[in-house]
Write a protein that holds these residues in place. Structure first.
Motif, PDB file in Angstrom:
ATOM      1  N   PHE A 163      41.321  46.156  26.204  1.00 38.12           N
ATOM      2  CA  PHE A 163      40.135  45.584  26.853  1.00 38.12           C
ATOM      3  C   PHE A 163      39.563  46.583  27.851  1.00 38.12           C
ATOM      4  O   PHE A 163      40.299  47.341  28.487  1.00 38.12           O
ATOM      5  CB  PHE A 163      40.496  44.312  27.610  1.00 38.12           C
ATOM      6  CG  PHE A 163      40.854  43.125  26.758  1.00 38.12           C
ATOM      7  CD1 PHE A 163      41.083  43.232  25.394  1.00 38.12           C
ATOM      8  CD2 PHE A 163      40.964  41.869  27.332  1.00 38.12           C
ATOM      9  CE1 PHE A 163      41.408  42.146  24.615  1.00 38.12           C
ATOM     10  CE2 PHE A 163      41.290  40.755  26.579  1.00 38.12           C
ATOM     11  CZ  PHE A 163      41.521  40.899  25.219  1.00 38.12           C
ATOM     12  N   THR A 164      38.235  46.535  28.019  1.00 34.52           N
ATOM     13  CA  THR A 164      37.565  47.379  29.004  1.00 34.52           C
ATOM     14  C   THR A 164      36.538  46.542  29.758  1.00 34.52           C
ATOM     15  O   THR A 164      35.663  45.921  29.143  1.00 34.52           O
ATOM     16  CB  THR A 164      36.848  48.558  28.342  1.00 34.52           C
ATOM     17  OG1 THR A 164      37.797  49.337  27.597  1.00 34.52           O
ATOM     18  CG2 THR A 164      36.191  49.445  29.397  1.00 34.52           C
ATOM     19  N   ILE A 165      36.653  46.548  31.070  1.00 32.08           N
ATOM     20  CA  ILE A 165      35.676  45.867  31.909  1.00 32.08           C
ATOM     21  C   ILE A 165      34.676  46.902  32.416  1.00 32.08           C
ATOM     22  O   ILE A 165      35.051  48.033  32.747  1.00 32.08           O
ATOM     23  CB  ILE A 165      36.352  45.119  33.084  1.00 32.08           C
ATOM     24  CG1 ILE A 165      35.339  44.259  33.834  1.00 32.08           C
ATOM     25  CG2 ILE A 165      37.080  46.074  34.018  1.00 32.08           C
ATOM     26  CD1 ILE A 165      35.983  43.328  34.865  1.00 32.08           C
ATOM     27  N   SER A 166      33.412  46.512  32.462  1.00 39.82           N
ATOM     28  CA  SER A 166      32.371  47.403  32.965  1.00 39.82           C
ATOM     29  C   SER A 166      31.269  46.550  33.580  1.00 39.82           C
ATOM     30  O   SER A 166      31.248  45.330  33.401  1.00 39.82           O
ATOM     31  CB  SER A 166      31.816  48.290  31.842  1.00 39.82           C
ATOM     32  OG  SER A 166      31.216  47.499  30.828  1.00 39.82           O
ATOM     33  N   GLY A 194      31.874  49.935  40.266  1.00 40.26           N
ATOM     34  CA  GLY A 194      32.422  50.211  38.941  1.00 40.26           C
ATOM     35  C   GLY A 194      33.421  51.344  38.890  1.00 40.26           C
ATOM     36  O   GLY A 194      33.852  51.744  37.812  1.00 40.26           O
ATOM     37  N   GLY A 195      33.827  51.851  40.048  1.00 39.64           N
ATOM     38  CA  GLY A 195      34.714  52.994  40.058  1.00 39.64           C
ATOM     39  C   GLY A 195      36.194  52.666  39.936  1.00 39.64           C
ATOM     40  O   GLY A 195      37.001  53.534  39.609  1.00 39.64           O
ATOM     41  N   MET A 254      33.856  41.908  40.612  1.00 42.89           N
ATOM     42  CA  MET A 254      33.735  40.984  39.476  1.00 42.89           C
ATOM     43  C   MET A 254      35.035  40.972  38.661  1.00 42.89           C
ATOM     44  O   MET A 254      35.660  42.007  38.462  1.00 42.89           O
ATOM     45  CB  MET A 254      32.576  41.397  38.582  1.00 42.89           C
ATOM     46  CG  MET A 254      31.218  41.358  39.273  1.00 42.89           C
ATOM     47  SD  MET A 254      30.769  39.724  39.870  1.00 42.89           S
ATOM     48  CE  MET A 254      30.689  38.806  38.324  1.00 42.89           C
ATOM     49  N   GLY A 255      35.388  39.787  38.206  1.00 39.93           N
ATOM     50  CA  GLY A 255      36.621  39.666  37.448  1.00 39.93           C
ATOM     51  C   GLY A 255      36.468  38.782  36.228  1.00 39.93           C
ATOM     52  O   GLY A 255      35.520  38.000  36.112  1.00 39.93           O
ATOM     53  N   LYS A 291      21.312  45.472  35.871  1.00 36.97           N
ATOM     54  CA  LYS A 291      21.080  44.293  35.031  1.00 36.97           C
ATOM     55  C   LYS A 291      21.829  43.064  35.531  1.00 36.97           C
ATOM     56  O   LYS A 291      21.798  42.023  34.869  1.00 36.97           O
ATOM     57  CB  LYS A 291      21.500  44.592  33.589  1.00 36.97           C
ATOM     58  CG  LYS A 291      20.664  45.663  32.917  1.00 36.97           C
ATOM     59  CD  LYS A 291      21.090  45.864  31.474  1.00 36.97           C
ATOM     60  CE  LYS A 291      20.214  46.905  30.787  1.00 36.97           C
ATOM     61  NZ  LYS A 291      20.628  47.128  29.373  1.00 36.97           N
ATOM     62  N   ASN A 292      22.517  43.196  36.660  1.00 37.28           N
ATOM     63  CA  ASN A 292      23.301  42.066  37.199  1.00 37.28           C
ATOM     64  C   ASN A 292      24.251  41.493  36.151  1.00 37.28           C
ATOM     65  O   ASN A 292      24.375  40.269  36.014  1.00 37.28           O
ATOM     66  CB  ASN A 292      22.372  40.959  37.710  1.00 37.28           C
ATOM     67  CG  ASN A 292      21.782  41.265  39.071  1.00 37.28           C
ATOM     68  OD1 ASN A 292      21.907  42.377  39.573  1.00 37.28           O
ATOM     69  ND2 ASN A 292      21.117  40.293  39.667  1.00 37.28           N
ATOM     70  N   THR A 293      24.925  42.364  35.445  1.00 41.11           N
ATOM     71  CA  THR A 293      25.768  41.916  34.342  1.00 41.11           C
ATOM     72  C   THR A 293      27.112  42.641  34.355  1.00 41.11           C
ATOM     73  O   THR A 293      27.174  43.839  34.630  1.00 41.11           O
ATOM     74  CB  THR A 293      25.073  42.146  32.990  1.00 41.11           C
ATOM     75  OG1 THR A 293      23.822  41.455  32.982  1.00 41.11           O
ATOM     76  CG2 THR A 293      25.918  41.632  31.837  1.00 41.11           C
ATOM     77  N   VAL A 294      28.157  41.895  34.046  1.00 42.58           N
ATOM     78  CA  VAL A 294      29.486  42.465  33.862  1.00 42.58           C
ATOM     79  C   VAL A 294      29.911  42.169  32.427  1.00 42.58           C
ATOM     80  O   VAL A 294      29.563  41.129  31.868  1.00 42.58           O
ATOM     81  CB  VAL A 294      30.489  41.915  34.896  1.00 42.58           C
ATOM     82  CG1 VAL A 294      30.662  40.413  34.755  1.00 42.58           C
ATOM     83  CG2 VAL A 294      31.826  42.621  34.787  1.00 42.58           C
TER      84      VAL A 294
END
Length: 124
Positions: free
Chosen positions: A68-71, A55-56, A34-35, A76-79
């Motif tokens: 910024f932090t992406i997770s 997520g690693g 995911m981006g 929950k099918n959510t980014v």
């Protein structure tokens, strides 16, 4: 393909924070990298951040590193994209995207599915 819906954009003062969310439909979310990308008026769409399937592994464009932090939450099918210390130059439409390829990429051409975008405006 997955269907993606972004939320969380808005107007914030410089130095403030926002958290963007991207909800995905379908059972294959966890098999997608995911981006987040963004596009400012008059500019090309640019890479912001990417996260691998579990997520690693994450990558960021230099201008947002440390802010910024992406997770992701595969249950929950959510980014998410947590954005802190926002600057006026962060103003753009932010897009969530899904990539079904095995190899993680920062190129928009690798991503199969895109959301409709959410506006982020940072005032000075």
């Amino acid at each position: 393909q997955v269907q993606l819906v972004e939320s969380g954009g808005g107007l914030v003062q410089a130095g403030g924070s926002l958290r963007l969310s991207c909800a995905a439909s379908g059972r294959t979310f966890s098999s997608h990298t995911m981006g987040w990308f963004r596009q400012a008026p008059g500019k090309e769409r640019e890479f912001v951040a990417v996260i691998d399937r579990n997520g690693g592994t994450t990558y960021y464009t230099d201008s947002v590193k440390g802010r910024f932090t992406i997770s992701r939450d595969n249950a929950k099918n959510t980014v998410y994209l947590q954005m802190n210390s926002l600057k006026p130059e962060d103003t753009a439409v932010y897009y969530c995207a899904a990539d079904s390829h095995v190899r993680i990429s920062r190129s928009s051409t690798a991503f199969d599915s895109w959301g409709q975008g959410t506006q982020v405006t940072v005032s000075s």
